[in-house]
Every structure is written in C-alpha cells, then in structure tokens.
Scaffold this motif. Sequence first.
Motif, PDB file in Angstrom:
ATOM      1  N   ARG A   6      19.262  53.587  54.760  1.00  0.00           N
ATOM      2  CA  ARG A   6      18.921  54.449  56.801  1.00  0.00           C
ATOM      3  C   ARG A   6      18.074  53.068  57.005  1.00  0.00           C
ATOM      4  N   ILE A   7      17.034  52.535  56.286  1.00  0.00           N
ATOM      5  CA  ILE A   7      16.494  51.397  56.822  1.00  0.00           C
ATOM      6  C   ILE A   7      17.119  50.033  57.413  1.00  0.00           C
ATOM      7  N   GLN A   8      17.905  49.763  56.413  1.00  0.00           N
ATOM      8  CA  GLN A   8      19.239  48.644  56.791  1.00  0.00           C
ATOM      9  C   GLN A   8      19.626  48.631  58.240  1.00  0.00           C
ATOM     10  N   PRO A  12      14.921  45.930  65.277  1.00  0.00           N
ATOM     11  CA  PRO A  12      13.316  46.128  65.292  1.00  0.00           C
ATOM     12  C   PRO A  12      12.876  46.752  66.878  1.00  0.00           C
ATOM     13  N   SER A  13      12.239  47.099  67.183  1.00  0.00           N
ATOM     14  CA  SER A  13      11.301  46.662  68.033  1.00  0.00           C
ATOM     15  C   SER A  13      11.736  46.022  69.691  1.00  0.00           C
ATOM     16  N   HIS A  14      12.745  45.680  70.155  1.00  0.00           N
ATOM     17  CA  HIS A  14      12.627  44.433  71.111  1.00  0.00           C
ATOM     18  C   HIS A  14      11.251  44.733  71.768  1.00  0.00           C
ATOM     19  N   THR A  15      11.011  45.818  72.316  1.00  0.00           N
ATOM     20  CA  THR A  15       9.344  45.505  73.562  1.00  0.00           C
ATOM     21  C   THR A  15       8.704  44.982  72.300  1.00  0.00           C
ATOM     22  N   LEU A  16       8.488  45.440  70.977  1.00  0.00           N
ATOM     23  CA  LEU A  16       7.152  44.644  70.626  1.00  0.00           C
ATOM     24  C   LEU A  16       7.271  42.749  70.364  1.00  0.00           C
ATOM     25  N   ALA A  17       9.083  43.032  69.929  1.00  0.00           N
ATOM     26  CA  ALA A  17       8.888  41.448  69.510  1.00  0.00           C
ATOM     27  C   ALA A  17       9.170  40.700  70.555  1.00  0.00           C
ATOM     28  N   VAL A  18       9.531  40.940  72.009  1.00  0.00           N
ATOM     29  CA  VAL A  18       9.125  40.203  73.204  1.00  0.00           C
ATOM     30  C   VAL A  18       7.484  40.106  73.578  1.00  0.00           C
ATOM     31  N   ALA A  19       7.020  41.100  73.883  1.00  0.00           N
ATOM     32  CA  ALA A  19       5.653  41.183  73.373  1.00  0.00           C
ATOM     33  C   ALA A  19       4.864  39.791  72.545  1.00  0.00           C
ATOM     34  N   ALA A  20       4.783  39.669  71.516  1.00  0.00           N
ATOM     35  CA  ALA A  20       4.869  39.029  70.499  1.00  0.00           C
ATOM     36  C   ALA A  20       5.193  37.747  70.958  1.00  0.00           C
ATOM     37  N   ASN A  21       6.108  37.215  71.479  1.00  0.00           N
ATOM     38  CA  ASN A  21       6.800  36.372  71.133  1.00  0.00           C
ATOM     39  C   ASN A  21       6.119  35.237  73.106  1.00  0.00           C
ATOM     40  N   ALA A  22       5.903  36.399  73.987  1.00  0.00           N
ATOM     41  CA  ALA A  22       5.108  36.000  75.088  1.00  0.00           C
ATOM     42  C   ALA A  22       3.643  36.099  74.501  1.00  0.00           C
ATOM     43  N   LYS A  23       2.542  36.172  73.775  1.00  0.00           N
ATOM     44  CA  LYS A  23       1.151  35.996  73.568  1.00  0.00           C
ATOM     45  C   LYS A  23       1.466  34.418  72.660  1.00  0.00           C
ATOM     46  N   TYR A 123      17.111  54.859  77.313  1.00  0.00           N
ATOM     47  CA  TYR A 123      16.274  55.691  76.869  1.00  0.00           C
ATOM     48  C   TYR A 123      15.055  55.002  76.476  1.00  0.00           C
ATOM     49  N   TRP A 124      13.679  55.302  75.899  1.00  0.00           N
ATOM     50  CA  TRP A 124      12.760  54.538  74.856  1.00  0.00           C
ATOM     51  C   TRP A 124      13.666  53.669  74.008  1.00  0.00           C
ATOM     52  N   THR A 125      13.666  52.846  73.883  1.00  0.00           N
ATOM     53  CA  THR A 125      13.536  52.085  72.522  1.00  0.00           C
ATOM     54  C   THR A 125      14.035  52.881  70.741  1.00  0.00           C
ATOM     55  N   SER A 126      12.250  53.731  71.045  1.00  0.00           N
ATOM     56  CA  SER A 126      12.468  53.997  69.490  1.00  0.00           C
ATOM     57  C   SER A 126      13.072  55.411  68.790  1.00  0.00           C
ATOM     58  N   TYR A 127      13.547  56.382  70.333  1.00  0.00           N
ATOM     59  CA  TYR A 127      14.210  57.254  70.398  1.00  0.00           C
ATOM     60  C   TYR A 127      15.324  57.245  69.442  1.00  0.00           C
ATOM     61  N   PRO A 128      16.486  56.945  69.343  1.00  0.00           N
ATOM     62  CA  PRO A 128      17.690  56.432  68.443  1.00  0.00           C
ATOM     63  C   PRO A 128      16.955  56.482  67.448  1.00  0.00           C
ATOM     64  N   GLU A 129      16.344  55.683  67.260  1.00  0.00           N
ATOM     65  CA  GLU A 129      15.730  54.946  65.909  1.00  0.00           C
ATOM     66  C   GLU A 129      15.543  55.804  64.629  1.00  0.00           C
ATOM     67  N   MET A 130      14.668  56.671  65.932  1.00  0.00           N
ATOM     68  CA  MET A 130      13.472  57.227  65.054  1.00  0.00           C
ATOM     69  C   MET A 130      14.369  58.810  64.483  1.00  0.00           C
ATOM     70  N   VAL A 131      15.641  59.076  65.391  1.00  0.00           N
ATOM     71  CA  VAL A 131      16.657  60.191  65.144  1.00  0.00           C
ATOM     72  C   VAL A 131      17.141  59.850  63.684  1.00  0.00           C
ATOM     73  N   SER A 359      19.111  46.265  77.039  1.00  0.00           N
ATOM     74  CA  SER A 359      19.765  46.484  75.901  1.00  0.00           C
ATOM     75  C   SER A 359      19.573  47.087  74.785  1.00  0.00           C
ATOM     76  N   ALA A 360      17.703  47.186  75.225  1.00  0.00           N
ATOM     77  CA  ALA A 360      17.237  47.605  74.375  1.00  0.00           C
ATOM     78  C   ALA A 360      16.934  49.346  74.426  1.00  0.00           C
ATOM     79  N   PHE A 361      17.301  49.522  76.107  1.00  0.00           N
ATOM     80  CA  PHE A 361      16.741  50.791  76.901  1.00  0.00           C
ATOM     81  C   PHE A 361      18.693  51.798  76.619  1.00  0.00           C
ATOM     82  N   GLY A 362      19.683  51.092  75.853  1.00  0.00           N
ATOM     83  CA  GLY A 362      20.853  51.251  76.040  1.00  0.00           C
ATOM     84  C   GLY A 362      21.411  50.998  77.250  1.00  0.00           C
ATOM     85  N   ALA A 363      21.108  49.704  78.739  1.00  0.00           N
ATOM     86  CA  ALA A 363      21.410  49.334  79.363  1.00  0.00           C
ATOM     87  C   ALA A 363      21.207  48.136  79.468  1.00  0.00           C
TER      88      ALA A 363
END
Length: 376
Positions: A6-8, A12-23, A123-131, A359-363
């Motif tokens: 399941r975890i495989q 990972p969160s695209h939004t957090l990854a992009v923000a981390a790269n910018a920082k 959708y918000w990126t975490s919805y399908p992953e949480m499901v 693509s992080a949001f299905g669009a």
Amino acid sequence: MSLNKRIQQIQPSHTLAVAANAKKLQRAGIPVVDFSAGEPDFDTPEHIKAEAINAIKAGFSKYTDVAGIPELRQAIVTKMSRDYHLDFRPEETIATNGGKQALFNALSVLIDPQDEVLIQTPYWTSYPEMVSLVGGIPRFMQTTLKRGFKITPEQLKRSITERTKVLIFNSPSNPTGVSYTADELKELSTVLIKNKNIYIVSDDIYEQLVYDSKKFTSFLHVAPELRERMIIINGLSKAYAMTGWRIGYSVAPAFITLAMAKFQGQTTSNINSIAQKGAVEALTSDQACVKEFRERFQQRRDLMLSLLKNIPNIEYIKPDGAFYLFPDFSKYLTTNHPTSVALADYLIEKARVAVVPGSAFGAESFLRLSYATSQE
C-alpha cells in the motif's frame, strides 16, 4: 525485506516537494518567485501568540483529552454557531493535528476495503492517496474549465454505484478556487438525499476565504436532513495564518466523532496542548484579523488576474475563494516540456518561478499558482 504494497503505491506530495525545492534555492541565495505554497505569508496574529505564550508560562504542557480540551471543543461549537449559523454539541467535535488528520481520521473510520470514494477532479493532491491508504478505491468525477470546474447532479448520479461509501467535497476548492452556490448545492443534495448510504466528507478549510461579497454555503444550509451523514473538516491554518501550529478539527455526528477519537487515541492522541490554548483564542476572540486577511487575499487575487492577462494563449476563470489560480497552459506543452511537471521544472530552472504542476491535482495541462505570497 520490503515495505507493504500500500505504501509503495502512494505518491509523495507534489505541492510539498515543489515548495521544498523553492525554499532550498532561496536558502542558497537564489531568488525565487514562489507561487507554490498553499500557506499564508502573514504572521499569526499577536493576540493568538500571546495566549500560547501564557499557556507556556502557566505550565500547560501535559496530556489533554484526546479530542481536545473542553474549552476548545466548546470554541468550535461557538464558531459553528457564529459562522455557519448551525448548532452543534462539544461531543460532536474533535481537535486534530491539522485538517489533514481530521480527514484521514474520517476516512479511516468510514471506509472498508474496496469501498468507493467519489472525488471531483481537479482535486487536492492528498484525497486519492488517503483513500488508497485506508483501502478504499478513488472514483473520479471529471470537470472542465468551461463548466466552471463543477460537477452536475446528473454526473454525480451516474458516478454512484452500490459500492459508493463517501463523497469528498471541497468548496472553495484547492486547486481551482471555485465555490458552489446555494442553488448548485441544493441540486446536488437531491441526489445525495436519495442515496442514503453515502457519507459526505466536506473539506471546508477555505470557508472563511470567499470573495466579492459572496457567502460560504454548506450542504447543511440547503439540506439539513444530511446532517447525520455529514462530516465537516476544517482548521485554523488558512484563515488565521497558523499552518505550523497544526490545528484542525472535525464536526460530525457523535457516533462518528467517538470513533474518530478512538482511532486518534491509538495514533497521535491529543494535539499540542499549548496550540490548543491559542486555538481557543483564535476561534472566540474578535475576528478582525480574518477579515483583514480575506481582504488582502482578494487584492492579491485581483493583481494576479491582471497580470495573467499579459500571458498569451492561456485560459482561466476568476476564482471566488481560497487563494489559488488554476490556468490552462496546454498550448505551452511542447516537445521540450510535454507535461505539466516538465513545464513547472522549466519555469523554476530557467525563470526561477515556482508553480505546482496540474498533474498533482489530476489535471495535466494546468498549473496551480498560489497568491498566498507577498505582492512584492
């Protein structure tokens, strides 16, 4: 040796990854125009910080009730009465580590393996992953820019199967900034009322950030008969500029809240005791800070819209809530950068502009731009 399947499968969160790269670039001294983070750049209001400091000085640093201190649960009830004009009881509330945990708690106690969960796209990126994490199956309802990024009653009806257990609903929306009107919710509610085995998990985290004198509307305002199947998810991160405090909450029927508290008791237990005191102050004190933040976000939205007009060959709609724009950049997807991820990478590498790929949001052809950042 391996991790569970399941975890495989979880991305990972695209939004957090992009923000981390910018920082990371900013820490290296490289200037970046950062439109990636869904995080207000405002400081937490002083009166809220002062209450947390008082709690530290008073030694309020022990475990609390799993669902939150009584004052906080009552403050949530007070907030719901003031802003939703709906009456709830403290035992129908639980304080969580951000709205994200409230959402995960809800899905964890509602979903059995192979249950289907309806999610609007984008959708918000975490919805399908949480499901997926709780063993459910995400089922997507595709919307389009031309249709205002909104589902229709007919589309909702077609999407429901005998395995449908939950509808995740988000208005105002991340990433589109779109809000549903009372009339639109009323039409959707007619479908939900007839399908009595479906729970509605309503992510209301942006309910305070609605612009142009429009009013936030909940399903419960137009269809109070849905109350026994409604789980409201909210938090203090966006409206009060308290993202790092990690204060979320849910409001739901007592039997669901009790189950969520049992689940949370075996995972994280209570949220930070000091943050709880700050949250009470935020929810019960004068709300002028929320009004100020909302006005400033609207100014930023209008500025961003005026700037987008200068970019040729993109399409977008005017958002009426949250703090995002979601333009269609399909005409900029070329052989050199054929996907939204490639285009976002190109923008940060060449222009030092950070955005989140659609693509992080299905669009796929879109980019999300956050205006929760300084106008400078």
